[in-house]
Design a protein around this motif. Structure first.
Motif, PDB file in Angstrom:
ATOM      1  N   GLY A 199       0.844  -1.190   0.000  1.00  0.00           N
ATOM      2  CA  GLY A 199       0.000   0.000   0.000  1.00  0.00           C
ATOM      3  C   GLY A 199       0.874   1.233   0.000  1.00  0.00           C
ATOM      4  N   GLU A 200       0.528   2.194   0.845  1.00  0.00           N
ATOM      5  CA  GLU A 200       1.264   3.451   0.907  1.00  0.00           C
ATOM      6  C   GLU A 200       1.322   3.929   2.349  1.00  0.00           C
ATOM      7  N   ALA A 201       2.498   4.429   2.758  1.00  0.00           N
ATOM      8  CA  ALA A 201       2.660   4.908   4.136  1.00  0.00           C
ATOM      9  C   ALA A 201       3.649   6.058   4.175  1.00  0.00           C
ATOM     10  N   GLU A 202       3.495   6.896   5.196  1.00  0.00           N
ATOM     11  CA  GLU A 202       4.413   8.002   5.422  1.00  0.00           C
ATOM     12  C   GLU A 202       4.802   8.051   6.891  1.00  0.00           C
ATOM     13  N   PHE A 203       6.028   8.472   7.128  1.00  0.00           N
ATOM     14  CA  PHE A 203       6.589   8.623   8.465  1.00  0.00           C
ATOM     15  C   PHE A 203       7.124  10.044   8.515  1.00  0.00           C
ATOM     16  N   CYS A 204       6.544  10.871   9.383  1.00  0.00           N
ATOM     17  CA  CYS A 204       6.970  12.268   9.432  1.00  0.00           C
ATOM     18  C   CYS A 204       7.018  12.752  10.877  1.00  0.00           C
ATOM     19  N   GLY A 205       7.741  13.823  11.084  1.00  0.00           N
ATOM     20  CA  GLY A 205       7.876  14.410  12.407  1.00  0.00           C
ATOM     21  C   GLY A 205       9.180  15.160  12.513  1.00  0.00           C
ATOM     22  N   PHE A 206       9.809  15.087  13.678  1.00  0.00           N
ATOM     23  CA  PHE A 206      11.100  15.746  13.875  1.00  0.00           C
ATOM     24  C   PHE A 206      11.978  14.880  14.773  1.00  0.00           C
ATOM     25  N   TYR A 207      13.278  15.121  14.683  1.00  0.00           N
ATOM     26  CA  TYR A 207      14.244  14.406  15.515  1.00  0.00           C
ATOM     27  C   TYR A 207      15.249  15.395  16.080  1.00  0.00           C
ATOM     28  N   ILE A 217      13.002  10.876  18.569  1.00  0.00           N
ATOM     29  CA  ILE A 217      12.118  11.075  17.416  1.00  0.00           C
ATOM     30  C   ILE A 217      10.683  11.219  17.905  1.00  0.00           C
ATOM     31  N   ASP A 218      10.058  12.326  17.532  1.00  0.00           N
ATOM     32  CA  ASP A 218       8.626  12.539  17.742  1.00  0.00           C
ATOM     33  C   ASP A 218       8.005  12.556  16.357  1.00  0.00           C
ATOM     34  N   GLY A 219       7.098  11.620  16.119  1.00  0.00           N
ATOM     35  CA  GLY A 219       6.533  11.570  14.779  1.00  0.00           C
ATOM     36  C   GLY A 219       5.258  10.766  14.721  1.00  0.00           C
ATOM     37  N   ALA A 220       4.844  10.495  13.509  1.00  0.00           N
ATOM     38  CA  ALA A 220       3.636   9.718  13.258  1.00  0.00           C
ATOM     39  C   ALA A 220       3.836   8.898  11.992  1.00  0.00           C
ATOM     40  N   ILE A 221       3.205   7.737  11.995  1.00  0.00           N
ATOM     41  CA  ILE A 221       3.177   6.889  10.808  1.00  0.00           C
ATOM     42  C   ILE A 221       1.720   6.775  10.394  1.00  0.00           C
ATOM     43  N   ARG A 222       1.453   7.111   9.120  1.00  0.00           N
ATOM     44  CA  ARG A 222       0.099   7.035   8.585  1.00  0.00           C
ATOM     45  C   ARG A 222       0.139   6.348   7.230  1.00  0.00           C
ATOM     46  N   GLY A 223      -0.941   5.640   6.943  1.00  0.00           N
ATOM     47  CA  GLY A 223      -0.993   5.030   5.625  1.00  0.00           C
ATOM     48  C   GLY A 223      -2.202   4.147   5.426  1.00  0.00           C
ATOM     49  N   ASN A 273      -2.441   4.508  11.605  1.00  0.00           N
ATOM     50  CA  ASN A 273      -2.338   5.870  12.121  1.00  0.00           C
ATOM     51  C   ASN A 273      -1.781   5.771  13.537  1.00  0.00           C
ATOM     52  N   GLU A 274      -0.483   5.955  13.671  1.00  0.00           N
ATOM     53  CA  GLU A 274       0.188   5.733  14.945  1.00  0.00           C
ATOM     54  C   GLU A 274       1.142   6.879  15.250  1.00  0.00           C
ATOM     55  N   LYS A 275       0.999   7.458  16.426  1.00  0.00           N
ATOM     56  CA  LYS A 275       1.958   8.462  16.886  1.00  0.00           C
ATOM     57  C   LYS A 275       3.104   7.728  17.571  1.00  0.00           C
ATOM     58  N   LEU A 276       4.322   8.232  17.365  1.00  0.00           N
ATOM     59  CA  LEU A 276       5.508   7.587  17.918  1.00  0.00           C
ATOM     60  C   LEU A 276       6.358   8.583  18.684  1.00  0.00           C
ATOM     61  N   LYS A 277       6.885   8.134  19.804  1.00  0.00           N
ATOM     62  CA  LYS A 277       7.911   8.865  20.543  1.00  0.00           C
ATOM     63  C   LYS A 277       8.949   7.813  20.884  1.00  0.00           C
ATOM     64  N   ILE A 278      10.075   7.867  20.180  1.00  0.00           N
ATOM     65  CA  ILE A 278      11.115   6.862  20.406  1.00  0.00           C
ATOM     66  C   ILE A 278      12.458   7.538  20.657  1.00  0.00           C
ATOM     67  N   LYS A 279      13.290   6.828  21.395  1.00  0.00           N
ATOM     68  CA  LYS A 279      14.690   7.215  21.560  1.00  0.00           C
ATOM     69  C   LYS A 279      15.512   6.053  21.046  1.00  0.00           C
ATOM     70  N   VAL A 280      16.425   6.376  20.148  1.00  0.00           N
ATOM     71  CA  VAL A 280      17.284   5.361  19.545  1.00  0.00           C
ATOM     72  C   VAL A 280      18.635   5.433  20.234  1.00  0.00           C
ATOM     73  N   THR A 281      19.122   4.257  20.655  1.00  0.00           N
ATOM     74  CA  THR A 281      20.420   4.189  21.310  1.00  0.00           C
ATOM     75  C   THR A 281      21.369   3.329  20.478  1.00  0.00           C
TER      76      THR A 281
END
Length: 124
Positions: free
Chosen positions: A24-32, A41-47, A65-73
């Motif tokens: 299908g189609e999906a987008e991941f957007c936000g800021f880091y 990373i504060d963002g959202a995945i929609r599709g 449609n998912e909001k994400l708040k992640i920290k990558v180590t």
């Protein structure tokens, strides 16, 4: 887009990733931004994602449609964060597109049913 976890930018940066394919189609957007030694990373995945109905076995489009708040180590992490989910990265490079692809696969592996089968509650 890839980020070297050893060379994190100090300032906040916006991002936008869009993928399309057989899924299908999906987008991941936000800021880091850099948060200590983490990539935050504060963002959202929609599709609109093709999934299989677990009741009928038919393929249909479900909305992601998912909001994400992640920290990558970089490497393993033994701590805990109240606000962010922790993602461990062994390669030292965080790949936004690969992360989005993995999130799509996890969504497809969840339980899905077409709307025509109702909300699952029994009527008495």
């Amino acid at each position: 887009m890839k980020i070297d976890l050893e060379k994190l930018p100090r300032e906040r940066k916006d991002f936008y990733i869009k993928l399309s394919g057989d899924f299908g189609e999906a987008e991941f957007c936000g800021f880091y931004f850099k948060d200590g030694s983490f990539l935050a990373i504060d963002g959202a995945i929609r599709g609109d994602i093709y999934v299989i109905c677990d009741i009928s076995g038919e393929r249909f489009v479900d909305i992601l449609n998912e909001k994400l708040k992640i920290k990558v180590t970089n490497g393993s992490y033994k701590g805990f964060d109240e606000e962010y989910d922790i993602v461990e990265c062994d390669s030292g490079i965080f790949d936004f597109e690969a992360f989005l692809e993995d999130e799509i696969k996890m969504f497809q592996n969840d339980y899905h049913k077409k709307q025509e089968f109702g909300n699952g509650e029994l009527e008495i």
